[in-house]
Design a protein around this motif. Structure first.
Motif, PDB file in Angstrom:
ATOM      1  N   GLY A  94      26.614 -42.972  50.633  1.00  0.00           N
ATOM      2  CA  GLY A  94      25.943 -42.075  51.573  1.00  0.00           C
ATOM      3  C   GLY A  94      26.613 -40.716  51.644  1.00  0.00           C
ATOM      4  N   LEU A  95      27.952 -40.709  51.634  1.00  0.00           N
ATOM      5  CA  LEU A  95      28.682 -39.442  51.617  1.00  0.00           C
ATOM      6  C   LEU A  95      28.434 -38.713  50.306  1.00  0.00           C
ATOM      7  CD1 LEU A  95      30.763 -37.463  52.836  1.00  0.00           C
ATOM      8  CD2 LEU A  95      32.552 -38.840  51.766  1.00  0.00           C
ATOM      9  N   ASN A  96      28.465 -39.467  49.202  1.00  0.00           N
ATOM     10  CA  ASN A  96      28.216 -38.840  47.909  1.00  0.00           C
ATOM     11  C   ASN A  96      26.818 -38.236  47.817  1.00  0.00           C
ATOM     12  OD1 ASN A  96      30.613 -40.561  46.480  1.00  0.00           O
ATOM     13  ND2 ASN A  96      30.009 -38.755  45.351  1.00  0.00           N
ATOM     14  N   LYS A  97      25.831 -38.949  48.329  1.00  0.00           N
ATOM     15  CA  LYS A  97      24.456 -38.444  48.287  1.00  0.00           C
ATOM     16  C   LYS A  97      24.354 -37.130  49.055  1.00  0.00           C
ATOM     17  CE  LYS A  97      19.678 -39.926  49.188  1.00  0.00           C
ATOM     18  NZ  LYS A  97      19.138 -39.502  47.877  1.00  0.00           N
ATOM     19  N   ALA A  98      25.055 -37.029  50.181  1.00  0.00           N
ATOM     20  CA  ALA A  98      25.065 -35.786  50.960  1.00  0.00           C
ATOM     21  C   ALA A  98      25.746 -34.665  50.186  1.00  0.00           C
ATOM     22  CB  ALA A  98      25.770 -36.016  52.297  1.00  0.00           C
ATOM     23  N   TYR A 142      36.061 -48.654  50.044  1.00  0.00           N
ATOM     24  CA  TYR A 142      34.862 -47.868  50.332  1.00  0.00           C
ATOM     25  C   TYR A 142      34.295 -47.281  49.043  1.00  0.00           C
ATOM     26  CZ  TYR A 142      37.399 -48.537  54.520  1.00  0.00           C
ATOM     27  OH  TYR A 142      38.091 -49.136  55.524  1.00  0.00           O
ATOM     28  N   PHE A 143      34.660 -47.906  47.957  1.00  0.00           N
ATOM     29  CA  PHE A 143      34.285 -47.429  46.636  1.00  0.00           C
ATOM     30  C   PHE A 143      32.981 -48.094  46.226  1.00  0.00           C
ATOM     31  CE2 PHE A 143      35.634 -45.618  42.648  1.00  0.00           C
ATOM     32  CZ  PHE A 143      34.970 -46.374  41.705  1.00  0.00           C
ATOM     33  N   LEU A 144      31.996 -47.299  45.853  1.00  0.00           N
ATOM     34  CA  LEU A 144      30.719 -47.866  45.432  1.00  0.00           C
ATOM     35  C   LEU A 144      30.302 -47.242  44.102  1.00  0.00           C
ATOM     36  CD1 LEU A 144      28.747 -49.956  46.564  1.00  0.00           C
ATOM     37  CD2 LEU A 144      27.440 -48.102  47.557  1.00  0.00           C
ATOM     38  N   GLY A 145      31.288 -47.001  43.233  1.00  0.00           N
ATOM     39  CA  GLY A 145      30.988 -46.408  41.946  1.00  0.00           C
ATOM     40  C   GLY A 145      31.048 -44.899  41.942  1.00  0.00           C
ATOM     41  N   TYR A 146      31.346 -44.279  43.092  1.00  0.00           N
ATOM     42  CA  TYR A 146      31.294 -42.827  43.172  1.00  0.00           C
ATOM     43  C   TYR A 146      32.538 -42.220  43.815  1.00  0.00           C
ATOM     44  CZ  TYR A 146      26.449 -44.062  42.391  1.00  0.00           C
ATOM     45  OH  TYR A 146      25.306 -44.603  41.877  1.00  0.00           O
ATOM     46  N   TYR A 156      31.725 -46.968  58.941  1.00  0.00           N
ATOM     47  CA  TYR A 156      30.340 -47.069  58.464  1.00  0.00           C
ATOM     48  C   TYR A 156      30.134 -48.234  57.514  1.00  0.00           C
ATOM     49  CZ  TYR A 156      30.400 -42.351  60.330  1.00  0.00           C
ATOM     50  OH  TYR A 156      30.559 -41.266  61.152  1.00  0.00           O
ATOM     51  N   GLY A 157      31.094 -49.142  57.460  1.00  0.00           N
ATOM     52  CA  GLY A 157      30.975 -50.286  56.569  1.00  0.00           C
ATOM     53  C   GLY A 157      31.749 -50.064  55.282  1.00  0.00           C
ATOM     54  N   ALA A 158      32.056 -51.185  54.639  1.00  0.00           N
ATOM     55  CA  ALA A 158      32.962 -51.151  53.498  1.00  0.00           C
ATOM     56  C   ALA A 158      32.338 -50.623  52.214  1.00  0.00           C
ATOM     57  CB  ALA A 158      33.524 -52.550  53.244  1.00  0.00           C
ATOM     58  N   PRO A 194      21.053 -52.143  51.809  1.00  0.00           N
ATOM     59  CA  PRO A 194      21.948 -53.246  52.192  1.00  0.00           C
ATOM     60  C   PRO A 194      23.350 -52.820  52.580  1.00  0.00           C
ATOM     61  CG  PRO A 194      21.641 -53.172  49.809  1.00  0.00           C
ATOM     62  CD  PRO A 194      20.667 -52.201  50.397  1.00  0.00           C
ATOM     63  N   ASN A 195      23.799 -51.674  52.075  1.00  0.00           N
ATOM     64  CA  ASN A 195      25.170 -51.245  52.360  1.00  0.00           C
ATOM     65  C   ASN A 195      25.252 -50.198  53.461  1.00  0.00           C
ATOM     66  OD1 ASN A 195      26.296 -52.863  50.264  1.00  0.00           O
ATOM     67  ND2 ASN A 195      25.580 -51.364  48.778  1.00  0.00           N
ATOM     68  N   GLY A 196      24.131 -49.824  54.020  1.00  0.00           N
ATOM     69  CA  GLY A 196      24.144 -48.788  55.052  1.00  0.00           C
ATOM     70  C   GLY A 196      24.390 -47.405  54.506  1.00  0.00           C
ATOM     71  N   SER A 197      24.304 -47.250  53.181  1.00  0.00           N
ATOM     72  CA  SER A 197      24.579 -45.952  52.567  1.00  0.00           C
ATOM     73  C   SER A 197      23.545 -44.906  52.956  1.00  0.00           C
ATOM     74  CB  SER A 197      24.624 -46.086  51.046  1.00  0.00           C
ATOM     75  OG  SER A 197      25.680 -46.920  50.655  1.00  0.00           O
ATOM     76  N   TYR A 198      22.279 -45.303  52.926  1.00  0.00           N
ATOM     77  CA  TYR A 198      21.229 -44.341  53.264  1.00  0.00           C
ATOM     78  C   TYR A 198      21.301 -43.985  54.747  1.00  0.00           C
ATOM     79  CZ  TYR A 198      16.699 -42.056  53.593  1.00  0.00           C
ATOM     80  OH  TYR A 198      15.696 -41.136  53.820  1.00  0.00           O
ATOM     81  N   ALA A 199      21.663 -44.961  55.572  1.00  0.00           N
ATOM     82  CA  ALA A 199      21.807 -44.692  57.008  1.00  0.00           C
ATOM     83  C   ALA A 199      22.896 -43.647  57.248  1.00  0.00           C
ATOM     84  CB  ALA A 199      22.131 -45.979  57.755  1.00  0.00           C
TER      85      ALA A 199
END
Length: 233
Positions: A124-128, A34-38, A117-119, A153-158
Motif C-alpha cells: 500500500g505504501l509502495n502503491k502510493a 512488512y516485506f511484500l516484494g517491494y 497496518y498489518g504484517a 487480503p493483506n489490507g494493502s489497498y486499504a
C-alpha cells in the motif's frame, strides 16, 4: 561493429550510468515482516566508487513500476543520488513531488514498521509512492485509483486509500518546500538494466537541535544570564 567501437560504447554507457565523482554502492536486499516484494532492508552495503558511504543496513522501497525487484540473493550496484527527479514522469514537478514523498513517509512509515497496518501491508505504501512518481502538478493526479485486484487480503489497498485520501485532502496545505525533520530520503538509481531503483530511508540523529529550537534555547540562556546579573547587582 569492431572491438574499438564496442569498447567506446561501453565506456560511454558507463559514464552516463554513473557521472564522474558519483558514489556507486553495492548491496543486497533482505525481507522484513512488512516485506511484500517491494520493500526491505539493504544489507552488506559497500562503496564501489566515490567518497560517500551508507549505513550497512537501511530501509529501501521500490520507486519504479515495471523494473524487476532485485530480490535478496545477489548484490546489485546502484548510483547514490539525492534527487527524486530521475524517477518522475514530469521532472518539472520535482519540488512538490519530493514534498509529497516526504509527507507520506513522515505520516506512515513508522506506523507501518511498527505493524499498525498489518504484517503485509507494505504494498500500500509502495502503491502510493508509485503514484507520486506520476504526479503531473495537479491535485487530481493524487486521487485514489481503483483496486487492481479482486480482493484485498493483506489490507494493502486499504492502506493505499488511507494515504492517498490524506494526500488529496491536504494537498493545498503541503508546501513544495516541505521536507521531513525526522527522516532523510535518498535514492539508489539502478546501474543494472531492469533492476529496481530504490528510495532509501534513514532516521536522522536529532540530538542536535533544529535551528529554530537552537534560537529559542539561546534566547532562554541570554534571558537567564541577564536575570542572574540583575540579582547580583
Amino acid at each position: 561493429m569492431n572491438l574499438q567501437s564496442i569498447l567506446t560504447a561501453a565506456a560511454l554507457s558507463a559514464c552516463l550510468a554513473a557521472p564522474a565523482g558519483a558514489t556507486v554502492v553495492q548491496g543486497t536486499m533482505t525481507p522484513t515482516n512488512y516485506f511484500l516484494g517491494y520493500m526491505g532492508n539493504m544489507t552488506g552495503v559497500t562503496t564501489v566508487s566515490g567518497t560517500e558511504t551508507l549505513p550497512d543496513t537501511l530501509f529501501a522501497i521500490c520507486v519504479e513500476h515495471s523494473a524487476e525487484f532485485p530480490g535478496w540473493t545477489a548484490a546489485y550496484q546502484y548510483t547514490l543520488t539525492d534527487s527524486f527527479a530521475p524517477f518522475l514522469r514530469s521532472p518539472g514537478t520535482i519540488d512538490m513531488a519530493t514534498a509529497l514523498l516526504h509527507y507520506v513517509v513522515d505520516g506512515y512509515y513508522a506506523s507501518l514498521m511498527q505493524g499498525s497496518y498489518g504484517a503485509a501491508a507494505g504494498y500500500g505504501l509502495n502503491k502510493a509512492v508509485w503514484q507520486i512518481t506520476d504526479f503531473d502538478g495537479t491535485r487530481a493526479s493524487m486521487g485514489i485509483q481503483p483496486n487492481e485486484y479482486d480482493s484485498d487480503p493483506n489490507g494493502s489497498y486499504a492502506l493505499y486509500t488511507l494515504i492517498m485520501s490524506d494526500v488529496y485532502d491536504n494537498f493545498a496545505s503541503i508546501s513544495p518546500s516541505y521536507r521531513s525533520a525526522r527522516y532523510d530520503i535518498r535514492f539508489l538509481e539502478q546501474d543494472d538494466a531492469g533492476i529496481q531503483s530504490l528510495a532509501i530511508i534513514t532516521e536522522r540523529d536529532n540530538e542536535v537541535p533544529e535551528p529554530s529550537s537552537l534560537a529559542l534555547l539561546l534566547a532562554g540562556g541570554i534571558g537567564l544570564a541577564a536575570r542572574a546579573r540583575r540579582k547580583q547587582a
